[in-house]
Write a protein that holds these residues in place. Structure first.
Motif, PDB file in Angstrom:
ATOM      1  N   PHE A 148    -124.024 -47.593  -1.119  1.00 19.70           N
ATOM      2  CA  PHE A 148    -123.073 -47.666  -2.238  1.00 19.70           C
ATOM      3  C   PHE A 148    -123.172 -48.984  -3.001  1.00 19.70           C
ATOM      4  O   PHE A 148    -122.379 -49.242  -3.895  1.00 19.70           O
ATOM      5  N   CYS A 149    -124.166 -49.802  -2.622  1.00 15.88           N
ATOM      6  CA  CYS A 149    -124.526 -50.973  -3.414  1.00 15.88           C
ATOM      7  C   CYS A 149    -125.529 -50.469  -4.458  1.00 15.88           C
ATOM      8  O   CYS A 149    -126.730 -50.385  -4.197  1.00 15.88           O
ATOM      9  N   VAL A 150    -125.027 -50.100  -5.622  1.00 16.62           N
ATOM     10  CA  VAL A 150    -125.797 -49.320  -6.599  1.00 16.62           C
ATOM     11  C   VAL A 150    -127.122 -49.973  -7.011  1.00 16.62           C
ATOM     12  O   VAL A 150    -128.165 -49.315  -6.977  1.00 16.62           O
ATOM     13  N   PRO A 151    -127.156 -51.263  -7.413  1.00 17.26           N
ATOM     14  CA  PRO A 151    -128.444 -51.819  -7.842  1.00 17.26           C
ATOM     15  C   PRO A 151    -129.485 -51.839  -6.718  1.00 17.26           C
ATOM     16  O   PRO A 151    -130.665 -51.570  -6.950  1.00 17.26           O
ATOM     17  N   PHE A 152    -129.045 -52.106  -5.496  1.00 16.77           N
ATOM     18  CA  PHE A 152    -129.956 -52.103  -4.348  1.00 16.77           C
ATOM     19  C   PHE A 152    -130.489 -50.687  -4.102  1.00 16.77           C
ATOM     20  O   PHE A 152    -131.681 -50.481  -3.889  1.00 16.77           O
ATOM     21  N   SER A 201    -116.683 -45.380  -4.684  1.00 15.74           N
ATOM     22  CA  SER A 201    -117.676 -44.625  -5.439  1.00 15.74           C
ATOM     23  C   SER A 201    -116.974 -43.859  -6.556  1.00 15.74           C
ATOM     24  O   SER A 201    -116.002 -43.143  -6.298  1.00 15.74           O
ATOM     25  N   HIS A 202    -117.470 -44.011  -7.773  1.00 21.40           N
ATOM     26  CA  HIS A 202    -116.871 -43.346  -8.941  1.00 21.40           C
ATOM     27  C   HIS A 202    -115.360 -43.567  -8.997  1.00 21.40           C
ATOM     28  O   HIS A 202    -114.573 -42.647  -9.182  1.00 21.40           O
ATOM     29  N   ASN A 203    -114.966 -44.821  -8.779  1.00 20.15           N
ATOM     30  CA  ASN A 203    -113.560 -45.263  -8.854  1.00 20.15           C
ATOM     31  C   ASN A 203    -112.655 -44.639  -7.797  1.00 20.15           C
ATOM     32  O   ASN A 203    -111.426 -44.670  -7.925  1.00 20.15           O
ATOM     33  N   HIS A 204    -113.249 -44.086  -6.740  1.00 21.63           N
ATOM     34  CA  HIS A 204    -112.450 -43.557  -5.633  1.00 21.63           C
ATOM     35  C   HIS A 204    -112.876 -44.246  -4.338  1.00 21.63           C
ATOM     36  O   HIS A 204    -114.065 -44.514  -4.141  1.00 21.63           O
ATOM     37  N   TRP A 205    -111.904 -44.505  -3.465  1.00 20.41           N
ATOM     38  CA  TRP A 205    -112.215 -45.114  -2.172  1.00 20.41           C
ATOM     39  C   TRP A 205    -112.402 -44.024  -1.120  1.00 20.41           C
ATOM     40  O   TRP A 205    -111.627 -43.074  -1.046  1.00 20.41           O
ATOM     41  N   LEU A 206    -113.467 -44.182  -0.328  1.00 25.94           N
ATOM     42  CA  LEU A 206    -113.791 -43.232   0.741  1.00 25.94           C
ATOM     43  C   LEU A 206    -113.777 -43.962   2.082  1.00 25.94           C
ATOM     44  O   LEU A 206    -114.186 -45.121   2.165  1.00 25.94           O
ATOM     45  N   PHE A 207    -113.320 -43.254   3.107  1.00 21.50           N
ATOM     46  CA  PHE A 207    -113.270 -43.794   4.471  1.00 21.50           C
ATOM     47  C   PHE A 207    -114.319 -43.065   5.311  1.00 21.50           C
ATOM     48  O   PHE A 207    -114.279 -41.844   5.435  1.00 21.50           O
ATOM     49  N   MET A 257    -111.170 -39.102   1.531  1.00 19.15           N
ATOM     50  CA  MET A 257    -110.775 -39.932   0.399  1.00 19.15           C
ATOM     51  C   MET A 257    -109.454 -40.615   0.734  1.00 19.15           C
ATOM     52  O   MET A 257    -108.553 -39.997   1.313  1.00 19.15           O
ATOM     53  N   ILE A 258    -109.361 -41.905   0.425  1.00 22.77           N
ATOM     54  CA  ILE A 258    -108.117 -42.645   0.685  1.00 22.77           C
ATOM     55  C   ILE A 258    -107.630 -43.278  -0.610  1.00 22.77           C
ATOM     56  O   ILE A 258    -108.406 -43.481  -1.553  1.00 22.77           O
ATOM     57  N   ASP A 259    -106.344 -43.589  -0.638  1.00 22.13           N
ATOM     58  CA  ASP A 259    -105.778 -44.250  -1.795  1.00 22.13           C
ATOM     59  C   ASP A 259    -106.207 -45.713  -1.797  1.00 22.13           C
ATOM     60  O   ASP A 259    -106.383 -46.313  -0.738  1.00 22.13           O
ATOM     61  N   GLU A 260    -106.362 -46.279  -2.967  1.00 25.45           N
ATOM     62  CA  GLU A 260    -106.780 -47.682  -3.079  1.00 25.45           C
ATOM     63  C   GLU A 260    -105.850 -48.619  -2.297  1.00 25.45           C
ATOM     64  O   GLU A 260    -106.293 -49.603  -1.697  1.00 25.45           O
ATOM     65  N   SER A 261    -104.568 -48.299  -2.278  1.00 23.07           N
ATOM     66  CA  SER A 261    -103.593 -49.151  -1.576  1.00 23.07           C
ATOM     67  C   SER A 261    -103.828 -49.175  -0.065  1.00 23.07           C
ATOM     68  O   SER A 261    -103.385 -50.094   0.625  1.00 23.07           O
ATOM     69  N   ALA A 262    -104.563 -48.180   0.463  1.00 22.20           N
ATOM     70  CA  ALA A 262    -104.821 -48.124   1.906  1.00 22.20           C
ATOM     71  C   ALA A 262    -105.785 -49.216   2.362  1.00 22.20           C
ATOM     72  O   ALA A 262    -105.847 -49.543   3.552  1.00 22.20           O
ATOM     73  N   VAL A 263    -106.513 -49.796   1.406  1.00 20.81           N
ATOM     74  CA  VAL A 263    -107.474 -50.852   1.756  1.00 20.81           C
ATOM     75  C   VAL A 263    -106.760 -52.030   2.430  1.00 20.81           C
ATOM     76  O   VAL A 263    -107.291 -52.648   3.356  1.00 20.81           O
ATOM     77  N   GLN A 264    -105.531 -52.309   1.986  1.00 22.13           N
ATOM     78  CA  GLN A 264    -104.815 -53.465   2.536  1.00 22.13           C
ATOM     79  C   GLN A 264    -104.396 -53.283   3.995  1.00 22.13           C
ATOM     80  O   GLN A 264    -104.047 -54.256   4.662  1.00 22.13           O
TER      81      GLN A 264
END
Length: 340
Positions: free
Chosen positions: A15-19, A290-296, A304-311
């Motif tokens: 998911f490191c797109v340029p690499f 990925s595509h503005n969505h967070w995946l676990f 798929m998880i909510d962005e707030s779950a990252v914390q």
């Protein structure tokens, strides 16, 4: 264990797109087939191409060929003991660089003319790289991950500043309880006084002198990899202990401790999480954007998880907590790289 770690490491790098794009381009330009000579670069390129060319929207690809090569290459990875994701990442990136450099040298010897996508590009020589990066070649691995640190030492007698540059693929940061990446970076770049037994030999004074030392980021990388030093050796215990400290890692990071004192802006796109109470056992999972969505990702399970779950992976505010899921390696992409 290493099939698992291979998946986690591959997920963050995929998911490191340029690499990923450059690795897929390497695969297509080298026409790597099933009968190609295996090395970690061809195995990883083959794995990424399999993932990228899948027509199914869901499914699992086991990185068998990649893991087999990894075990063959390094005896550390042959056991089922718990191994370190940071060591794995360092080994992999350095191995990819070695392979690309050997290919470039072989091509020059044979007098082959390669296309720009296949070439490694000549970069400036860095004689002060302290053994980290002596060669003048800059591969696409370097272009993505390499930054330059400068170690500045100022003699307090004559005020002469001595600077030594060194390359890095990731920053390893000491952590404190209830802190943040920003505060950890400030400590990393803080001024340290060298005195008593630690005096600095000043070439101008030709003697040991008191001095001030600090580390600055001379050239920020396109992909900033931050390793949180969660495993610390405790002398009283005679062993390593996992620090479950709460360390806030923002979704958007400003890197302000650079030589130019200009802020470099980064966006978080992947987190490798260590699950477990100690350093010798546990499990790795990863979060990727990925595509503005967070995946676990937990092995073959993806949700798929909510962005707030990252914390929830920042760590524990109390020393004793049932939460053992802590952010360990963070991947940030430069917003400047996107704009350019």
């Amino acid at each position: 264990m290493y099939g698992h770690l291979g998946r986690i490491g591959s997920q963050a790098l995929y998911f490191c797109v340029p690499f990923r794009e450059q690795l897929l381009e390497y695969y297509s330009s080298h026409k790597i087939g099933a009968d190609a000579e295996d090395n970690l670069l061809t195995c990883l390129a083959d794995l990424f191409t399999q993932i990228n060319s899948q027509k199914k929207k869901t499914g699992v690809i086991a990185p068998k060929r990649f893991v087999q090569r990894l075990k063959k290459q390094n005896e550390l990875f042959r056991s089922y003991m718990h191994q370190d994701a940071h060591e794995f990442l360092n080994f992999l990136l350095n191995e990819l660089v070695d392979i690309l450099e050997k290919e470039d040298q072989a091509a020059k010897k044979e007098g082959e003319t390669l296309s720009p996508s296949e070439k490694t590009v000549n970069g400036p020589k860095n004689p002060q790289a302290n053994g980290v990066q002596k060669e003048p070649l800059v591969t696409w691995v370097h272009k993505n991950f390499q930054g330059i640190l400068t170690n500045e030492t100022r003699c307090l007698r004559c005020e002469t500043v001595t600077a030594r540059d060194e390359a890095f693929f990731d920053l390893s940061l000491d952590i404190e309880q209830n802190s943040s990446i920003t505060s950890c970076l400030k400590i990393f770049s803080s001024t340290e006084t060298l005195n008593a037994e630690d005096k600095f030999f000043c070439d101008k004074c030709c003697s040991l002198q008191e001095a001030q030392k600090r580390m600055k980021i001379k050239k920020p990388p396109h992909i900033l990899v931050i390793h949180l030093k969660r495993f610390k050796y405790i002398e009283q215990l005679g062993r390593y202990k996992k620090l479950s400290y709460r360390v806030v890692f923002p979704l958007e990071l400003k890197l302000s401790n650079t030589v130019e004192d200009a802020d470099s802006e980064y966006s978080l796109f992947a987190v490798v999480v260590h699950v477990g109470s100690g350093p010798n056992h546990g499990h790795y999972v990863s979060l990727v954007k990925s595509h503005n969505h967070w995946l676990f990702f937990d092995d073959e399970n993806v949700e798929m998880i909510d962005e707030s779950a990252v914390q929830t992976f920042f760590g524990s505010a109390q020393e004793y907590s049932s939460n053992t899921d802590h952010g360990y390696i963070l991947f940030y992409e430069s917003l400047g790289a996107n704009k350019s």
